[in-house]
Scaffold this motif. Structure first.
Motif, PDB file in Angstrom:
ATOM      1  N   SER A  80      92.401  19.185  28.292  1.00  8.76           N
ATOM      2  CA  SER A  80      91.182  19.149  27.490  1.00  8.76           C
ATOM      3  C   SER A  80      90.976  17.721  26.985  1.00  8.76           C
ATOM      4  N   PRO A  81      89.770  17.364  26.501  1.00  4.77           N
ATOM      5  CA  PRO A  81      89.467  15.952  26.203  1.00  4.77           C
ATOM      6  C   PRO A  81      90.472  15.292  25.261  1.00  4.77           C
ATOM      7  N   ILE A  82      90.967  14.141  25.691  1.00  7.09           N
ATOM      8  CA  ILE A  82      91.972  13.399  24.922  1.00  7.09           C
ATOM      9  C   ILE A  82      91.457  12.022  24.538  1.00  7.09           C
ATOM     10  N   PHE A  83      90.165  11.757  24.772  1.00  6.03           N
ATOM     11  CA  PHE A  83      89.602  10.436  24.523  1.00  6.03           C
ATOM     12  C   PHE A  83      89.311  10.241  23.030  1.00  6.03           C
ATOM     13  N   GLU A  84      89.151   8.993  22.654  1.00  6.60           N
ATOM     14  CA  GLU A  84      88.866   8.661  21.256  1.00  6.60           C
ATOM     15  C   GLU A  84      87.658   9.443  20.770  1.00  6.60           C
ATOM     16  N   SER A  85      87.793  10.076  19.600  1.00  4.37           N
ATOM     17  CA  SER A  85      86.751  10.982  19.137  1.00  4.37           C
ATOM     18  C   SER A  85      86.908  11.252  17.648  1.00  4.37           C
ATOM     19  N   PRO A  86      85.790  11.367  16.911  1.00  2.00           N
ATOM     20  CA  PRO A  86      85.866  11.785  15.508  1.00  2.00           C
ATOM     21  C   PRO A  86      86.140  13.278  15.359  1.00  2.00           C
ATOM     22  N   GLN A  87      86.184  14.017  16.459  1.00  2.00           N
ATOM     23  CA  GLN A  87      86.610  15.417  16.492  1.00  2.00           C
ATOM     24  C   GLN A  87      85.641  16.385  15.793  1.00  2.00           C
ATOM     25  N   PHE A  88      84.359  16.063  15.780  1.00  2.00           N
ATOM     26  CA  PHE A  88      83.393  17.030  15.271  1.00  2.00           C
ATOM     27  C   PHE A  88      83.358  18.271  16.150  1.00  2.00           C
ATOM     28  N   ASP A  89      83.556  18.084  17.466  1.00  2.00           N
ATOM     29  CA  ASP A  89      83.651  19.204  18.408  1.00  2.00           C
ATOM     30  C   ASP A  89      84.982  19.150  19.138  1.00  2.00           C
ATOM     31  N   PHE A  90      86.004  18.716  18.420  1.00  2.00           N
ATOM     32  CA  PHE A  90      87.382  18.725  18.913  1.00  2.00           C
ATOM     33  C   PHE A  90      87.551  18.036  20.259  1.00  2.00           C
ATOM     34  N   GLY A  91      86.975  16.831  20.357  1.00  2.00           N
ATOM     35  CA  GLY A  91      87.181  15.992  21.526  1.00  2.00           C
ATOM     36  C   GLY A  91      86.038  15.954  22.489  1.00  2.00           C
ATOM     37  N   TYR A  92      85.089  16.882  22.375  1.00  2.00           N
ATOM     38  CA  TYR A  92      83.923  16.850  23.251  1.00  2.00           C
ATOM     39  C   TYR A  92      82.824  15.949  22.696  1.00  2.00           C
ATOM     40  N   ASP A  93      83.151  15.222  21.649  1.00  2.00           N
ATOM     41  CA  ASP A  93      82.276  14.182  21.091  1.00  2.00           C
ATOM     42  C   ASP A  93      83.045  12.864  21.177  1.00  2.00           C
ATOM     43  N   ILE A  94      82.839  12.135  22.265  1.00  2.00           N
ATOM     44  CA  ILE A  94      83.692  10.996  22.612  1.00  2.00           C
ATOM     45  C   ILE A  94      83.077   9.691  22.103  1.00  2.00           C
ATOM     46  N   SER A  95      83.871   8.921  21.397  1.00  2.00           N
ATOM     47  CA  SER A  95      83.405   7.628  20.880  1.00  2.00           C
ATOM     48  C   SER A  95      83.889   6.452  21.715  1.00  2.00           C
ATOM     49  N   ASN A  96      84.864   6.702  22.616  1.00  2.00           N
ATOM     50  CA  ASN A  96      85.321   5.671  23.548  1.00  2.00           C
ATOM     51  C   ASN A  96      85.947   6.370  24.746  1.00  2.00           C
ATOM     52  N   PHE A  97      85.260   6.286  25.890  1.00  2.00           N
ATOM     53  CA  PHE A  97      85.709   7.005  27.083  1.00  2.00           C
ATOM     54  C   PHE A  97      86.931   6.370  27.747  1.00  2.00           C
ATOM     55  N   LYS A  98      87.327   5.204  27.292  1.00  2.00           N
ATOM     56  CA  LYS A  98      88.443   4.507  27.935  1.00  2.00           C
ATOM     57  C   LYS A  98      89.630   4.327  26.994  1.00  2.00           C
ATOM     58  N   GLN A  99      89.661   5.105  25.938  1.00  2.00           N
ATOM     59  CA  GLN A  99      90.758   5.012  24.988  1.00  2.00           C
ATOM     60  C   GLN A  99      91.214   6.415  24.599  1.00  2.00           C
ATOM     61  N   ILE A 100      92.493   6.544  24.240  1.00  2.00           N
ATOM     62  CA  ILE A 100      93.053   7.832  23.833  1.00  2.00           C
ATOM     63  C   ILE A 100      92.835   8.035  22.339  1.00  2.00           C
ATOM     64  N   GLU A 101      92.455   9.256  21.949  1.00  2.00           N
ATOM     65  CA  GLU A 101      92.325   9.586  20.537  1.00  2.00           C
ATOM     66  C   GLU A 101      93.703   9.541  19.873  1.00  2.00           C
ATOM     67  N   LYS A 102      93.789   8.846  18.737  1.00  2.00           N
ATOM     68  CA  LYS A 102      95.089   8.598  18.102  1.00  2.00           C
ATOM     69  C   LYS A 102      95.799   9.883  17.680  1.00  2.00           C
ATOM     70  N   VAL A 103      95.054  10.964  17.400  1.00  2.00           N
ATOM     71  CA  VAL A 103      95.715  12.206  17.020  1.00  2.00           C
ATOM     72  C   VAL A 103      96.525  12.770  18.186  1.00  2.00           C
ATOM     73  N   PHE A 104      96.155  12.389  19.427  1.00  2.00           N
ATOM     74  CA  PHE A 104      96.881  12.855  20.608  1.00  2.00           C
ATOM     75  C   PHE A 104      97.931  11.867  21.095  1.00  2.00           C
TER      76      PHE A 104
END
Length: 590
Positions: A80-104
């Protein structure tokens, strides 16, 4: 490639309705590719395994469980989406498609995961979200300010003025029942389209620069070594350019401003969408190692009418996705379904699939109630027998191998935006929280998912009994699943013909046959009463004695038992896989 033939040719013999030649598959000289021969296993990362005690699953947790998935026999994992995201929709709202979300985790954590799974012989697929980004993405922030070339990266429109004042451009609605799909931006003085959350602005695929940006995202991860993608909500990416109002659906269960109160003929499955899928296929195919090898692949999500779905496979001049997800068992099969309805679910996909394309079967995912809760916990083995032994690729949602059920999530524990948007009165109808609760590893604190004080969602209270560790000790859904995975490697299952039989109102049977390899016959009792069936009425060439290859937990039989073909007794919700081979070497060493 694979040739598919479909013919119902219904006949009635001894009260048995049977269907011949549902599917005939002939392998090409190059054999099948990895995505056709291995199980694709969806890992919902937030709920799989937490290694830093914050209550949220992470990449290191997925890496830690590689031996479990290798032992399970999985061919590929889809994250499931692991990209940088503020997690309003738990990763399906991506703020950087080339970076990993720090929570993951980090890119280094991802690279370690990728190497670990590749070393274990397991492919890795990523969840790609092409329709929208986060409202915090740099592209959107610059688009608001009309900074070239980002000015038209998103769908912007001027307001319509009526006697009530400024209004959105049309009546389009957002999926999560949050009202209008248009949001006013004061700085830009225009509305932007968001078919999901306000925090998820839609991309404008009529911008050549945006199209190239998204292709470069794919190339970034392909260059890093990923084996493919699952494309989320692909049917949303284009809308009618003239912004025509959508007609009312007449759905009696929808309230005003509910998404399903409209018929979405102008915002879904537009002609340009298929052309974009063809372009993505060209990017994927450019990473082939050789002409006869599909080194990378992609699959697409689209809940659409069957004629629309099949177009995502591509056409005679342009290839599309390797397959669109087959959600027919989710959408058209329920507790009330009898054997004929199950036959129809199977036949309707195989009858419509374009020649030369590959089928697939999906029972669950993070957006739909778990199959064990939608149907019956005792039917999970039988329905997975169908999923895994029908022709095509199996896609499994993590936990379904255990027969995991939905977890009841109280309103005060709710986190899913869809459920929260509709309020407490309708929360249980729309929330996706129950199917996203943590994986049940063992009977320790938080089912072994996390040693932190509180997981992000509550653990299913049956964790002490239904966890993975416990299910390794006795005849269980997990052990049955592993047997089925092993059987999917059989030449008969990979390449064989399919015949589907309605053995009674509530008992469905199907057989798989291939050259001189053993034939397999599957019977599934969908009903609530014990059934006695005679398989010779369906297929008189069967031997009078069959051997049980795989049995459901509630069948009363085990592998190796012999049964009389004319007197198969099935408990309610029980299922069997039987073989014509009487030896212990039928397909055990393929």
């Amino acid at each position: 490639m694979i040739r598919i033939f479909f013919s119902l040719g219904l006949a009635i013999t001894h009260n048995v309705v049977y269907s011949e030649n549902i599917y005939k598959a002939y392998n090409n000289t190059n054999g099948l590719d990895w995505w056709q021969t291995g199980i694709i296993y969806q890992v919902y990362v937030r709920s799989f395994k937490d290694t830093n005690s914050d209550g949220i699953g992470d990449l290191n947790g997925v890496t830690q469980k590689v031996n479990y998935l290798k032992d399970l026999g999985i061919g590929a994992i889809w994250l499931s989406p692991i990209f940088e995201s503020p997690q309003f929709d738990f990763g399906y709202d991506i703020s950087n498609f080339k970076q990993i979300e720090k929570v993951f985790g980090t890119l280094a954590d991802f690279d370690r995961l990728l190497n670990t799974y590749h070393n274990a012989g397991i492919k890795v697929l990523l969840d790609f979200v092409p329709n929208h980004s986060s409202h915090l993405h740099e592209w959107f922030l610059k688009s608001v300010k009309k900074i070239p070339p980002f000015t038209d990266y998103y769908v912007w429109e001027d307001p319509v003025y009526t006697k009530e004042g400024k209004q959105p451009p049309n009546n389009w609605l957002a999926v999560f029942n949050s009202g209008s799909a248009w949001e006013w931006n004061e700085e830009r003085q225009q509305y932007y389209l968001h078919q999901f959350l306000v925090e998820q602005p839609d991309f404008n695929y009529r911008s050549p620069m945006l199209v190239e940006e998204m292709k470069n995202v794919l190339r970034f991860w392909l260059d890093r070594g990923v084996d493919g993608f699952r494309f989320d909500a692909v049917n949303f990416i284009f809308e009618r350019a003239d912004l025509v109002n959508e007609p009312e659906s007449g759905d009696p269960e929808s309230e005003p401003n509910d998404y399903y109160s409209l018929n979405h003929i102008y915002t879904l499955d537009q002609p340009e969408t298929y052309e974009m899928v063809h372009q993505w296929r060209e990017v994927i195919d450019s990473y082939k190692k050789s002409e006869n090898d599909t080194s990378r692949m992609f699959m697409v999500e689209c809940y659409s009418p069957v004629d629309k779905i099949m177009q995502y496979y591509g056409n005679d001049t342009a290839l599309g996705a390797h397959f669109p997800f087959n959600f027919f068992f989710i959408e058209h099969f329920n507790r009330q379904s009898d054997a004929k309805q199950m036959r129809d679910v199977i036949a309707s996909w195989l009858a419509n699939i374009p020649e030369g394309r590959w089928p697939n079967w999906v029972l669950g995912n993070h957006d739909k109630n778990r199959v064990a809760s939608r149907l019956d916990s005792m039917l999970i083995d039988g329905i997975q027998m169908a999923q895994m032994l029908l022709p095509g690729t199996t896609v499994t949602y993590n936990g379904d191998e255990l027969g995991m059920e939905d977890t009841y999530i109280r309103w005060d524990e709710a986190v899913d935006p869809w459920g929260l948007n509709v309020g407490i009165r309708r929360y249980e109808k729309f929330t996706r929280d129950p199917q996203r609760s943590p994986f049940l590893w063992d009977n320790s604190l938080n089912a072994g998912f996390s040693d932190g004080p509180k997981p992000w969602l509550p653990v299913n209270p049956k964790f002490w009994r239904d966890n993975m560790q416990q299910q390794t000790k006795y005849k269980s859904h997990l052990r049955t699943y592993k047997q089925l995975v092993s059987l999917t490697k059989s030449p008969t299952i990979l390449y064989g013909d399919l015949n589907v039989f309605i053995l009674s109102k509530w008992v469905l049977g199907f057989s798989r046959s291939y050259l001189d390899h053993p034939t397999y016959f599957v019977v599934i009792n969908l009903g609530s009463e014990t059934e006695r069936v005679n398989l010779l009425n369906a297929r008189y060439t069967l031997p009078h004695i069959l051997k049980v290859k795989v049995s459901s937990v509630n069948s009363g039989l085990v592998t190796g038992n012999l049964v009389r073909t004319e007197n198969i007794i099935l408990r309610p919700k029980a299922a069997l896989v039987m073989t014509t081979s009487r030896t212990n070497e039928d397909d055990d060493n393929f």
